[in-house]
Every structure is written in C-alpha cells, then in structure tokens.
Design a protein around this motif. Structure first.
Motif, PDB file in Angstrom:
ATOM      1  N   HIS A  43     -83.964  80.568  28.937  1.00 40.41           N
ATOM      2  CA  HIS A  43     -83.607  81.932  29.321  1.00 40.41           C
ATOM      3  C   HIS A  43     -82.124  81.877  29.685  1.00 40.41           C
ATOM      4  O   HIS A  43     -81.746  81.594  30.813  1.00 40.41           O
ATOM      5  N   TYR A  44     -81.278  82.133  28.692  1.00 44.67           N
ATOM      6  CA  TYR A  44     -79.869  81.752  28.790  1.00 44.67           C
ATOM      7  C   TYR A  44     -79.032  82.663  29.689  1.00 44.67           C
ATOM      8  O   TYR A  44     -77.990  82.244  30.196  1.00 44.67           O
ATOM      9  N   THR A  45     -79.452  83.902  29.881  1.00 41.50           N
ATOM     10  CA  THR A  45     -78.627  84.839  30.647  1.00 41.50           C
ATOM     11  C   THR A  45     -78.938  84.747  32.130  1.00 41.50           C
ATOM     12  O   THR A  45     -80.073  84.925  32.547  1.00 41.50           O
ATOM     13  N   SER A  46     -77.925  84.464  32.902  1.00 39.89           N
ATOM     14  CA  SER A  46     -78.085  84.354  34.346  1.00 39.89           C
ATOM     15  C   SER A  46     -77.959  85.738  34.990  1.00 39.89           C
ATOM     16  O   SER A  46     -77.724  86.743  34.315  1.00 39.89           O
ATOM     17  N   SER A  47     -78.099  85.753  36.294  1.00 36.90           N
ATOM     18  CA  SER A  47     -77.866  86.984  37.050  1.00 36.90           C
ATOM     19  C   SER A  47     -76.827  86.677  38.127  1.00 36.90           C
ATOM     20  O   SER A  47     -76.602  85.524  38.486  1.00 36.90           O
ATOM     21  N   ILE A  48     -76.191  87.724  38.627  1.00 40.31           N
ATOM     22  CA  ILE A  48     -75.251  87.539  39.729  1.00 40.31           C
ATOM     23  C   ILE A  48     -75.711  88.347  40.930  1.00 40.31           C
ATOM     24  O   ILE A  48     -76.171  89.481  40.799  1.00 40.31           O
ATOM     25  N   ASN A  49     -75.609  87.715  42.099  1.00 43.55           N
ATOM     26  CA  ASN A  49     -75.878  88.372  43.368  1.00 43.55           C
ATOM     27  C   ASN A  49     -74.567  88.434  44.134  1.00 43.55           C
ATOM     28  O   ASN A  49     -73.932  87.391  44.350  1.00 43.55           O
ATOM     29  N   ALA A  50     -74.168  89.619  44.526  1.00 45.25           N
ATOM     30  CA  ALA A  50     -72.913  89.793  45.257  1.00 45.25           C
ATOM     31  C   ALA A  50     -73.205  89.987  46.740  1.00 45.25           C
ATOM     32  O   ALA A  50     -74.071  90.786  47.109  1.00 45.25           O
ATOM     33  N   TYR A  51     -72.478  89.244  47.570  1.00 40.08           N
ATOM     34  CA  TYR A  51     -72.648  89.333  49.013  1.00 40.08           C
ATOM     35  C   TYR A  51     -71.344  89.760  49.685  1.00 40.08           C
ATOM     36  O   TYR A  51     -70.255  89.581  49.143  1.00 40.08           O
ATOM     37  N   GLY A  52     -71.493  90.268  50.899  1.00 40.04           N
ATOM     38  CA  GLY A  52     -70.363  90.833  51.627  1.00 40.04           C
ATOM     39  C   GLY A  52     -69.630  89.835  52.511  1.00 40.04           C
ATOM     40  O   GLY A  52     -69.706  88.624  52.327  1.00 40.04           O
ATOM     41  N   ILE A  53     -68.939  90.374  53.501  1.00 40.45           N
ATOM     42  CA  ILE A  53     -68.054  89.594  54.363  1.00 40.45           C
ATOM     43  C   ILE A  53     -68.853  88.600  55.205  1.00 40.45           C
ATOM     44  O   ILE A  53     -69.812  88.955  55.870  1.00 40.45           O
ATOM     45  N   HIS A  54     -68.424  87.327  55.143  1.00 38.33           N
ATOM     46  CA  HIS A  54     -69.123  86.273  55.862  1.00 38.33           C
ATOM     47  C   HIS A  54     -68.258  85.016  55.824  1.00 38.33           C
ATOM     48  O   HIS A  54     -67.321  84.922  55.038  1.00 38.33           O
ATOM     49  N   SER A  55     -68.585  84.048  56.661  1.00 39.98           N
ATOM     50  CA  SER A  55     -67.901  82.754  56.632  1.00 39.98           C
ATOM     51  C   SER A  55     -68.679  81.826  55.698  1.00 39.98           C
ATOM     52  O   SER A  55     -69.669  81.216  56.099  1.00 39.98           O
ATOM     53  N   TYR A  56     -68.229  81.726  54.451  1.00 39.05           N
ATOM     54  CA  TYR A  56     -68.962  80.972  53.439  1.00 39.05           C
ATOM     55  C   TYR A  56     -68.484  79.523  53.388  1.00 39.05           C
ATOM     56  O   TYR A  56     -67.282  79.258  53.322  1.00 39.05           O
ATOM     57  N   PRO A  57     -69.431  78.581  53.385  1.00 39.91           N
ATOM     58  CA  PRO A  57     -69.045  77.162  53.369  1.00 39.91           C
ATOM     59  C   PRO A  57     -68.731  76.673  51.949  1.00 39.91           C
ATOM     60  O   PRO A  57     -69.179  77.249  50.965  1.00 39.91           O
ATOM     61  N   ILE A  58     -67.958  75.598  51.876  1.00 41.52           N
ATOM     62  CA  ILE A  58     -67.800  74.858  50.627  1.00 41.52           C
ATOM     63  C   ILE A  58     -68.872  73.769  50.607  1.00 41.52           C
ATOM     64  O   ILE A  58     -68.948  72.956  51.529  1.00 41.52           O
ATOM     65  N   ILE A  59     -69.687  73.771  49.588  1.00 35.87           N
ATOM     66  CA  ILE A  59     -70.797  72.825  49.495  1.00 35.87           C
ATOM     67  C   ILE A  59     -70.390  71.666  48.597  1.00 35.87           C
ATOM     68  O   ILE A  59     -70.094  71.860  47.417  1.00 35.87           O
ATOM     69  N   GLU A  60     -70.401  70.470  49.136  1.00 33.77           N
ATOM     70  CA  GLU A  60     -69.983  69.289  48.382  1.00 33.77           C
ATOM     71  C   GLU A  60     -71.161  68.526  47.802  1.00 33.77           C
ATOM     72  O   GLU A  60     -71.009  67.782  46.832  1.00 33.77           O
ATOM     73  N   GLU A  61     -72.317  68.645  48.393  1.00 34.69           N
ATOM     74  CA  GLU A  61     -73.559  68.097  47.847  1.00 34.69           C
ATOM     75  C   GLU A  61     -74.569  69.237  47.808  1.00 34.69           C
ATOM     76  O   GLU A  61     -74.617  70.047  48.728  1.00 34.69           O
ATOM     77  N   PRO A  62     -75.370  69.309  46.751  1.00 35.01           N
ATOM     78  CA  PRO A  62     -76.294  70.450  46.607  1.00 35.01           C
ATOM     79  C   PRO A  62     -77.188  70.623  47.833  1.00 35.01           C
ATOM     80  O   PRO A  62     -77.712  69.646  48.368  1.00 35.01           O
TER      81      PRO A  62
END
Length: 235
Positions: free
Chosen positions: A120-139
């Motif tokens: 199922h090749y087509t992905s979806s996108i979820n958009a989120y608002g203002i927040h302190s988002y982390p950088i994830i280095e390991e899943p």
C-alpha cells in the motif's frame, strides 16, 4: 548540524539491517533456525514444531531461494538513488501544498508521514500544532510525549513510495524466516534516507520557507510502529 546527525542516524539504521541481511543466505538462516529450534532455544507459536523442523531442514539444503534473496539485495545495490530523490521532490512539494491548502499553515509545527503495509504505497500525513518536539535518534513511540497536543490539525495523502519499494513477493513462501519482512524493511529504511535528501534539496531551493513555525520537524513511521525524525528546520 541537527540534520547531519538525523541523516547519520537514518543511514546507520538502514545499513545495520543491510549488513545483517548481506551476511547470510536463506539456506544459512534456515540451518541456524533449525539448530535453535531443535535445541529448544526457539519457540514456535501457532505452528507444528515437527513440521517446522522438516521445512527448515529442507530449506537449508536447497539454493533456489538463496538466488532470489541475493537477487533482491543486488537490486537494492543498483537503485538509481538520484532518480529516486528527484521522484520524491514533487511528492514532498505535494505535501507542502496540502499544508498551504489546509488553511492552518500558521499553526503547524510537525508533520508525521505514516505508511501502512508494504504494497500500500501511498502514505498519509498527520499535521500537529505548536509543541516542543524531540529529535529521535533511535526509533521509539512518541505517543506519551505528544499527549498534551491539541488534536491532529488535519490529515492528507502523503508520499507515494512505489518507485523506491522493490517487490519482495518472491520471498513470501518463507514466512517462517521473516526474510520478506526484513527485505521490505530495508527498502523502507532506504526510502527514509532518500526523503531526507529530497527535503534537503527543497530547503536549499528555499521552498521550505513557507513553513512558519520553528523548529519544524518531519517524522516518519509505519502505522502503529516506532517513530524516527526525518528532517528538522531550525530558526
């Protein structure tokens, strides 16, 4: 600096899996699984252990699937990565248009690109608002860290991964070894690297400036699976 580190993590995750796959063959893996199962170090659920042992023993002695397995790895090595990045650039531009057309552009600070099963090749996108988002280095799962967010701002169709996801169906009969899943995972992880490179080209061309909130973070994950940071726009 963040994106250099993000790319390094994406490449490391992909190459770790590739090295594991390239270090074995179907017959070698079958022999190893047979030994583990016979010794009681491997447990079989919802399957007959005796039947599994017979199948693993048979696979360890034939080379038909070795050739298929190695052939798919060879296809991976021959991918035209520059062409694939160029295919992903308009896909990412389509995502940007979806943000603009949502009417909520000034509120968006993170995009999650989420794909489903392999074919199922087509992905979806979820958009989120203002927040302190982390950088994830390991899943890892991010649900607990974004519970404070307002609901998803909007949903839209995302990236079409078909050009980068090579068919692995010839390995489907080997479900007891999970090699089809692992091979699919390799192409999925590689497509993350290519998407990162596509975003880097778009940023260089100034096309990501319309994303107003900083830092702006792109994430990617399979449905209901752990998340990785894909790209980051800083101030």
């Amino acid at each position: 600096m963040h994106n250099a580190r993000i790319l390094e993590n994406l490449v490391k995750q992909r190459d770790r899996l590739f090295n594991e796959l390239a270090a074995t063959t179907v017959s070698e893996l079958s022999k190893s699984e047979y030994i583990e199962l016979k010794a009681g170090r491997l447990f079989v659920f919802d399957s007959d252990e005796r039947e599994m042992l017979q199948e693993l023993k048979r696979l360890s002695k034939e080379t038909k699937f070795d050739a298929i397995y190695l052939g798919i790895l060879e296809q991976y090595g021959k991918l035209n990565n520059d062409k694939l990045v160029n295919r992903f650039i308009p896909e990412m531009e389509k995502l940007l248009h979806a943000i603009v057309n949502s009417g909520k552009m000034e509120k968006v600070q993170a995009i999650f690109i989420e794909y489903d099963y392999y074919y199922h090749y087509t992905s979806s996108i979820n958009a989120y608002g203002i927040h302190s988002y982390p950088i994830i280095e390991e899943p890892r799962y991010l649900t607990d860290e974004i519970d404070e967010l307002q609901p998803v701002l909007f949903l839209a169709d995302g990236i079409n991964f078909e050009p980068a996801w090579i068919s692995c169906e010839a390995l489907e009969p080997l479900e007891q070894l999970d090699v089809e899943f692992d091979m699919q995972r390799l192409f999925q992880l590689h497509s993350r690297v290519l998407l990162h490179q596509a975003l880097a080209q778009l940023q260089k061309a100034g096309k990501l400036e319309l994303l107003q909130n900083r830092p702006f973070t792109f994430y990617i994950n399979e449905h209901d699976c752990e998340v990785m940071t894909l790209y980051r726009l800083e101030n």
